[in-house]
Design a protein around this motif. Structure first.
Motif, PDB file in Angstrom:
ATOM      1  N   ARG A   1       0.843  -1.234  -0.206  1.00 58.25           N
ATOM      2  CA  ARG A   1       0.202  -0.016   0.252  1.00 58.25           C
ATOM      3  C   ARG A   1       0.750   1.234   0.263  1.00 58.25           C
ATOM      4  NH1 ARG A   1      -5.743  -0.677   4.116  1.00 58.25           N
ATOM      5  NH2 ARG A   1      -5.867  -3.405   3.069  1.00 58.25           N
TER       6      ARG A   1
ATOM      7  N   PRO B   1       3.372   1.322  -5.086  1.00 56.20           N
ATOM      8  CA  PRO B   1       2.534   2.632  -5.300  1.00 56.20           C
ATOM      9  C   PRO B   1       3.529   3.410  -5.467  1.00 56.20           C
ATOM     10  CG  PRO B   1       1.304   1.293  -3.631  1.00 56.20           C
ATOM     11  CD  PRO B   1       2.967   0.917  -3.660  1.00 56.20           C
ATOM     12  N   LYS B   2       4.704   3.644  -4.726  1.00 59.76           N
ATOM     13  CA  LYS B   2       5.483   5.176  -5.077  1.00 59.76           C
ATOM     14  C   LYS B   2       6.779   4.985  -6.023  1.00 59.76           C
ATOM     15  CE  LYS B   2       4.786   7.846   0.087  1.00 59.76           C
ATOM     16  NZ  LYS B   2       4.024   6.147   0.370  1.00 59.76           N
TER      17      LYS B   2
ATOM     18  N   THR C   1       4.949   4.709  -9.438  1.00 58.44           N
ATOM     19  CA  THR C   1       4.912   5.618  -9.764  1.00 58.44           C
ATOM     20  C   THR C   1       5.969   6.937 -10.559  1.00 58.44           C
ATOM     21  OG1 THR C   1       2.580   6.075  -7.876  1.00 58.44           O
ATOM     22  CG2 THR C   1       3.659   8.268  -9.152  1.00 58.44           C
TER      23      THR C   1
ATOM     24  N   ASP D   1      -0.930   5.910  -5.261  1.00 55.92           N
ATOM     25  CA  ASP D   1      -1.760   4.905  -4.839  1.00 55.92           C
ATOM     26  C   ASP D   1      -1.206   4.119  -6.729  1.00 55.92           C
ATOM     27  OD1 ASP D   1      -3.648   6.765  -7.000  1.00 55.92           O
ATOM     28  OD2 ASP D   1      -4.302   7.177  -5.516  1.00 55.92           O
ATOM     29  N   MET D   2      -1.975   2.757  -6.167  1.00 57.63           N
ATOM     30  CA  MET D   2      -2.401   2.198  -7.225  1.00 57.63           C
ATOM     31  C   MET D   2      -2.991   2.375  -8.701  1.00 57.63           C
ATOM     32  SD  MET D   2       0.022  -0.206  -7.356  1.00 57.63           S
ATOM     33  CE  MET D   2      -0.170  -0.929  -8.159  1.00 57.63           C
TER      34      MET D   2
ATOM     35  N   VAL E   1      -1.004   4.836 -10.555  1.00 58.51           N
ATOM     36  CA  VAL E   1      -0.013   4.434 -11.658  1.00 58.51           C
ATOM     37  C   VAL E   1      -0.636   3.747 -12.643  1.00 58.51           C
ATOM     38  CG1 VAL E   1       1.264   2.009 -11.459  1.00 58.51           C
ATOM     39  CG2 VAL E   1       1.492   3.517  -9.735  1.00 58.51           C
ATOM     40  N   THR E   2      -1.985   2.878 -12.329  1.00 58.89           N
ATOM     41  CA  THR E   2      -2.887   2.851 -13.950  1.00 58.89           C
ATOM     42  C   THR E   2      -3.083   3.375 -14.763  1.00 58.89           C
ATOM     43  OG1 THR E   2      -3.412   0.954 -12.122  1.00 58.89           O
ATOM     44  CG2 THR E   2      -4.647   0.875 -14.489  1.00 58.89           C
TER      45      THR E   2
END
Length: 323
Positions: free
Chosen positions: A47, A51-52, A55, A182-183, A186-187
């Motif tokens: 979490r 994600p970081k 990113t 967050d994901m 990213v997505t």
């Protein structure tokens, strides 16, 4: 490029292990696949850190390849999303959203949507100048600088009108950070990169001809205005989406293409993907430095990229190498 990809993988692994909570990436992977993962380790890794790091990868890739396309189509070595005002427009949009709530949808989406919207406004203005006024590369760069100062001035006005809490939010966003990555972001950024990289990479060979001379490109039947517009729109959208989630990140789009040119020459078929990989490497390096300078703290990545970028750019200038 294989070496650059391998370096990125190493940087990701290193970035994942750095932080307040000590983690060993190998032991985590073993325990994760054996379904024996400590719950705290799982939360921290899945979490927060993954994600970081991801990113950094996707944002760096967007800025790196966008910077290369902008330098090529404008034939200006200092052109980048940062110097052409796109990043400043995103900061202005974020500040406007913090002050007013625009575009009045969901709280978590207001700032990214507003930042992307203002970035696209800047891109449309630049596009009108390219198509309508037919400015040369030097005038385009100067026009971009003017837009940069214009959006910075509007942002300063918004900060002057805001209260202390709103100003703090604006300043934190302007610094450029992956603290709230967050994901979902990213997505969205990864899909944006893949779509527009595939679209623009089709013109890599045409860009090689275009970089030689406009006359030669025209003699070969290339529509140079169409190529420039498509590449500019693609790189602008990649930049707008990327900075809408992380804030103002300087020098990535400026440095990555120059480093790529030193490594593989001037062939766009290799420069475009390598610029994206080196952009990711620079972002990951900045992330690692931001975690190690202040133990237990996290400096905004935008500050680190500016500090790293200045000596790199000064080295390029003073060595007088061909760029």
């Amino acid at each position: 490029m294989i070496l650059a990809l391998f370096i990125n993988i190493l940087l990701i692994c290193f970035d994942l292990t750095i932080g307040n909570y000590e983690l060993n990436i190998i032991s985590f992977l073993k325990s994760f696949f054996l379904h024996d993962t400590d719950i705290v380790e799982k939360i921290v890794m899945l979490r927060l850190r993954i994600p970081k790091s991801l990113t950094c990868v996707v944002v760096g890739a967007c800025l790196g390849v966008s910077g290369y396309y902008m330098q090529s189509i404008l034939k200006n070595p200092i052109a980048s999303p940062f110097t052409l005002g796109i990043s400043a427009a995103a900061s202005c949009g974020a500040s406007f959203s913090i002050l007013t709530g625009f575009p009045f949808v969901f709280m978590s989406l207001n700032i990214p949507l507003s930042a992307a919207f203002f970035s696209m406004i800047c891109c449309v203005i630049m596009l009108v100048a390219i198509v309508g006024k037919k400015l040369n590369s030097t005038l385009m760069a100067l026009f971009g600088v003017a837009l940069n100062f214009f959006f910075l001035a509007i942002q300063s006005l918004l900060q002057y009108m805001a209260d202390e809490r709103e100003v703090q939010k604006m300043v934190n966003w302007v610094f450029g950070t992956v603290a709230k990555a967050d994901m979902y972001g990213v997505t969205v950024t990864a899909i944006n990169f893949l779509i527009f990289f595939i679209i623009t990479y089709r013109y890599a060979w045409d860009l090689n001809v275009l970089n030689l001379s406009d006359d030669r490109a025209k003699s070969m039947g290339l529509d140079i205005n169409k190529i420039r517009i498509i590449l500019f729109i693609g790189s602008s959208i990649m930049t707008a989406v990327a900075v809408s989630y992380v804030g103002t990140i300087g020098f990535i789009g400026l440095l990555a293409p120059h480093l790529a040119k030193y490594l593989v020459g001037s062939d766009a078929r290799y420069l475009a993907p390598l610029s994206s990989l080196l952009g990711s490497s620079l972002m990951l390096t900045a992330s690692i430095i931001s975690k190690t300078i202040i133990p237990g703290g996290l400096l905004p990545i935008g500050i680190i990229t500016n500090i790293i970028g200045v000596p790199f750019l000064a080295t390029i200038v003073f060595k007088r190498k061909k760029i």
